[in-house]
Write a protein that holds these residues in place. Structure first.
Motif, PDB file in Angstrom:
ATOM      1  N   VAL A   1       0.858  -1.189   0.000  1.00  9.50           N
ATOM      2  CA  VAL A   1       0.000   0.000   0.000  1.00  9.50           C
ATOM      3  C   VAL A   1       0.894   1.240   0.000  1.00  9.50           C
ATOM      4  N   PRO A   2       0.606   2.231  -0.858  1.00  7.09           N
ATOM      5  CA  PRO A   2       1.401   3.470  -0.831  1.00  7.09           C
ATOM      6  C   PRO A   2       1.426   4.063   0.572  1.00  7.09           C
ATOM      7  N   THR A   3       2.549   4.611   0.951  1.00  7.71           N
ATOM      8  CA  THR A   3       2.701   5.095   2.321  1.00  7.71           C
ATOM      9  C   THR A   3       1.857   6.328   2.621  1.00  7.71           C
ATOM     10  N   ASP A   4       1.293   6.964   1.592  1.00  2.00           N
ATOM     11  CA  ASP A   4       0.405   8.095   1.858  1.00  2.00           C
ATOM     12  C   ASP A   4      -1.043   7.660   2.039  1.00  2.00           C
ATOM     13  N   THR A   5      -1.289   6.344   2.022  1.00  2.00           N
ATOM     14  CA  THR A   5      -2.623   5.797   2.269  1.00  2.00           C
ATOM     15  C   THR A   5      -2.639   5.099   3.626  1.00  2.00           C
ATOM     16  N   THR A   6      -3.585   5.455   4.471  1.00  2.00           N
ATOM     17  CA  THR A   6      -3.662   4.881   5.814  1.00  2.00           C
ATOM     18  C   THR A   6      -4.079   3.416   5.773  1.00  2.00           C
ATOM     19  N   VAL A   7      -3.399   2.599   6.547  1.00  2.00           N
ATOM     20  CA  VAL A   7      -3.729   1.183   6.707  1.00  2.00           C
ATOM     21  C   VAL A   7      -4.348   0.984   8.079  1.00  2.00           C
ATOM     22  N   THR A   8      -5.489   0.312   8.136  1.00  3.33           N
ATOM     23  CA  THR A   8      -6.080  -0.029   9.431  1.00  3.33           C
ATOM     24  C   THR A   8      -6.006  -1.544   9.615  1.00  3.33           C
ATOM     25  N   VAL A   9      -5.796  -1.971  10.855  1.00  2.74           N
ATOM     26  CA  VAL A   9      -5.626  -3.392  11.157  1.00  2.74           C
ATOM     27  C   VAL A   9      -6.712  -3.816  12.138  1.00  2.74           C
ATOM     28  N   THR A  10      -7.495  -4.804  11.758  1.00  8.26           N
ATOM     29  CA  THR A  10      -8.627  -5.231  12.582  1.00  8.26           C
ATOM     30  C   THR A  10      -8.171  -6.121  13.735  1.00  8.26           C
ATOM     31  N   CYS A  11      -9.110  -6.394  14.627  1.00  8.23           N
ATOM     32  CA  CYS A  11      -8.864  -7.388  15.671  1.00  8.23           C
ATOM     33  C   CYS A  11     -10.130  -8.225  15.817  1.00  8.23           C
ATOM     34  N   SER A  12      -9.959  -9.462  16.247  1.00  5.24           N
ATOM     35  CA  SER A  12     -11.116 -10.332  16.423  1.00  5.24           C
ATOM     36  C   SER A  12     -10.825 -11.313  17.550  1.00  5.24           C
ATOM     37  N   PRO A  13     -11.881 -11.832  18.190  1.00  5.49           N
ATOM     38  CA  PRO A  13     -11.668 -12.778  19.286  1.00  5.49           C
ATOM     39  C   PRO A  13     -10.968 -14.044  18.833  1.00  5.49           C
ATOM     40  N   ARG A  14     -10.995 -14.332  17.548  1.00  8.25           N
ATOM     41  CA  ARG A  14     -10.346 -15.539  17.052  1.00  8.25           C
ATOM     42  C   ARG A  14      -8.828 -15.441  17.104  1.00  8.25           C
ATOM     43  N   PHE A  15      -8.294 -14.221  16.943  1.00  9.84           N
ATOM     44  CA  PHE A  15      -6.845 -14.060  16.851  1.00  9.84           C
ATOM     45  C   PHE A  15      -6.226 -13.352  18.051  1.00  9.84           C
ATOM     46  N   GLY A  16      -6.971 -12.538  18.767  1.00  8.57           N
ATOM     47  CA  GLY A  16      -6.446 -11.854  19.933  1.00  8.57           C
ATOM     48  C   GLY A  16      -5.740 -10.555  19.603  1.00  8.57           C
ATOM     49  N   LEU A  17      -5.534  -9.739  20.643  1.00  9.23           N
ATOM     50  CA  LEU A  17      -4.925  -8.427  20.469  1.00  9.23           C
ATOM     51  C   LEU A  17      -3.465  -8.520  20.047  1.00  9.23           C
ATOM     52  N   SER A  18      -2.776  -9.586  20.448  1.00 13.28           N
ATOM     53  CA  SER A  18      -1.364  -9.708  20.103  1.00 13.28           C
ATOM     54  C   SER A  18      -1.169  -9.818  18.603  1.00 13.28           C
ATOM     55  N   ARG A  19      -2.078 -10.489  17.921  1.00 13.77           N
ATOM     56  CA  ARG A  19      -1.976 -10.597  16.457  1.00 13.77           C
ATOM     57  C   ARG A  19      -2.143  -9.228  15.816  1.00 13.77           C
ATOM     58  N   THR A  20      -3.080  -8.453  16.323  1.00 10.56           N
ATOM     59  CA  THR A  20      -3.254  -7.085  15.811  1.00 10.56           C
ATOM     60  C   THR A  20      -1.975  -6.285  15.999  1.00 10.56           C
ATOM     61  N   LEU A  21      -1.385  -6.358  17.185  1.00 11.00           N
ATOM     62  CA  LEU A  21      -0.157  -5.611  17.456  1.00 11.00           C
ATOM     63  C   LEU A  21       0.983  -6.037  16.541  1.00 11.00           C
ATOM     64  N   ASP A  22       1.092  -7.319  16.263  1.00 13.95           N
ATOM     65  CA  ASP A  22       2.150  -7.807  15.374  1.00 13.95           C
ATOM     66  C   ASP A  22       2.026  -7.187  13.987  1.00 13.95           C
ATOM     67  N   HIS A  23       0.808  -7.130  13.472  1.00 16.95           N
ATOM     68  CA  HIS A  23       0.599  -6.600  12.128  1.00 16.95           C
ATOM     69  C   HIS A  23       0.704  -5.079  12.098  1.00 16.95           C
ATOM     70  N   VAL A  24       0.328  -4.430  13.183  1.00 18.09           N
ATOM     71  CA  VAL A  24       0.528  -2.981  13.282  1.00 18.09           C
ATOM     72  C   VAL A  24       2.020  -2.679  13.231  1.00 18.09           C
ATOM     73  N   ALA A  25       2.813  -3.442  13.973  1.00 13.79           N
ATOM     74  CA  ALA A  25       4.265  -3.233  13.990  1.00 13.79           C
ATOM     75  C   ALA A  25       4.863  -3.424  12.604  1.00 13.79           C
ATOM     76  N   ALA A  26       4.402  -4.444  11.883  1.00 14.47           N
ATOM     77  CA  ALA A  26       4.923  -4.701  10.541  1.00 14.47           C
ATOM     78  C   ALA A  26       4.587  -3.556   9.598  1.00 14.47           C
ATOM     79  N   ALA A  27       3.360  -3.040   9.676  1.00 10.31           N
ATOM     80  CA  ALA A  27       2.957  -1.929   8.809  1.00 10.31           C
ATOM     81  C   ALA A  27       3.731  -0.664   9.148  1.00 10.31           C
ATOM     82  N   CYS A  28       4.004  -0.463  10.419  1.00  7.41           N
ATOM     83  CA  CYS A  28       4.822   0.692  10.816  1.00  7.41           C
ATOM     84  C   CYS A  28       6.234   0.568  10.257  1.00  7.41           C
TER      85      CYS A  28
END
Length: 283
Positions: free
Chosen positions: A35-62
């Motif tokens: 995704v172009p860096t001038d476009t915002t990426v949002t990362v979902t969370c769900s009870p199936r994966f937990g908050l840690s999975r969201t944090l991992d993908h947020v870190a990767a996108a950062c």
């Protein structure tokens, strides 16, 4: 955000302000990275994966240089300590925006049962966030009445900066709901939540994995959409956005952008954004 001369805010204007939602499934990190860096990426969370999975993908996108907005589901937060841990983690990554929802879990894992409780708790400490978004439901919620949804939205808006609508396929429902919301005192700017171009088979696969089969049933509300998708044709978000724009003034009703549910079909989403940018609606 630029406006088309003499026409207020156009479809083109809100498409230019689009964000792309990704689901933290296997391979999503690589998809978000393109995704172009001038476009915002949002990362979902769900009870199936937990908050840690969201944090991992947020870190990767950062790490790939993106502006990232994590989703935080109230029902997945155990307690005040858990909330502060999550906020500290995203703050350490340089993230200053958060999208707070109630969540799809049948039962809360801890003390928080709805988004308003998280928002109120955030007001109790120095979290470092500059912007907070919340969800809204133009097509209703299967378990919550319309009046209760509006009551919750009015309570939450004092803590928020914008709202994003649930996945929507009905232009009249969106326009009518937004008029009603403004009449009831909801003032938050709206980012319209729409599905990016997608194939029905892929949508069903993703929906089963993340447990949001309602998304598939939304498609049946759009005349001809299911048959078109079964024939291999892609859904076209521009048709919906243009139809909404014909019913309401984006400027008068504070529509500020588009939130694209990519269902991790990021290539197709980016291709559509490239083609859609600069396209003016008729009428």
């Amino acid at each position: 955000m630029a406006q088309s001369a003499g026409r207020g805010i156009s479809v083109d204007d809100i498409v230019r302000n689009a964000s792309i939602e990704v689901i933290p499934l296997k391979g999503a990190e690589e998809k978000a990275a393109i995704v172009p860096t001038d476009t915002t990426v949002t990362v979902t969370c769900s009870p199936r994966f937990g908050l840690s999975r969201t944090l991992d993908h947020v870190a990767a996108a950062c790490r790939s240089g993106h502006r990232v907005v994590p989703h935080l589901a109230a029902r997945m937060v155990e307690d005040r300590k858990d909330l502060r841990h999550f906020i500290q983690k995203i703050s350490d990554l340089g993230v200053d925006e958060l999208f707070v929802i109630g969540g799809d879990g049948e039962e809360p894992v801890g003390r928080f049962g709805e988004a308003a409780e998280i928002l109120q708790e955030l007001g109790e400490f120095d979290h470092g966030l500059s912007t907070t978004g919340i969800g809204c439901y133009p097509e209703g919620h299967p378990k919550i009445s319309e009046d209760a949804l509006f009551d919750a939205l009015l309570r939450k808006q004092q803590y928020a900066d914008y709202m994003v609508s649930q996945l929507c396929f009905d232009a009249s429902a969106m326009a009518g709901w937004l008029r009603s919301a403004r009449d009831r005192g909801v003032t938050l700017p709206l980012r319209i939540g729409v599905a990016a171009p997608l194939r029905v088979r892929k949508l069903i696969e993703i929906s089963v994995k993340i447990g949001v089969g309602r998304s598939v049933r939304f498609l049946s509300k759009q005349n001809g959409m299911v048959s078109n998708l079964l024939l291999g044709r892609a859904y076209e978000p521009m048709d919906l956005l243009t139809a909404i724009r014909k019913e309401i003034s984006f400027a008068d009703l504070s529509v500020e952008g588009v939130h694209l549910f990519s269902f991790n079909q990021v290539d197709a989403t980016l291709d559509w954004l490239s083609r859609a940018s600069g396209v003016e609606e008729a009428g």
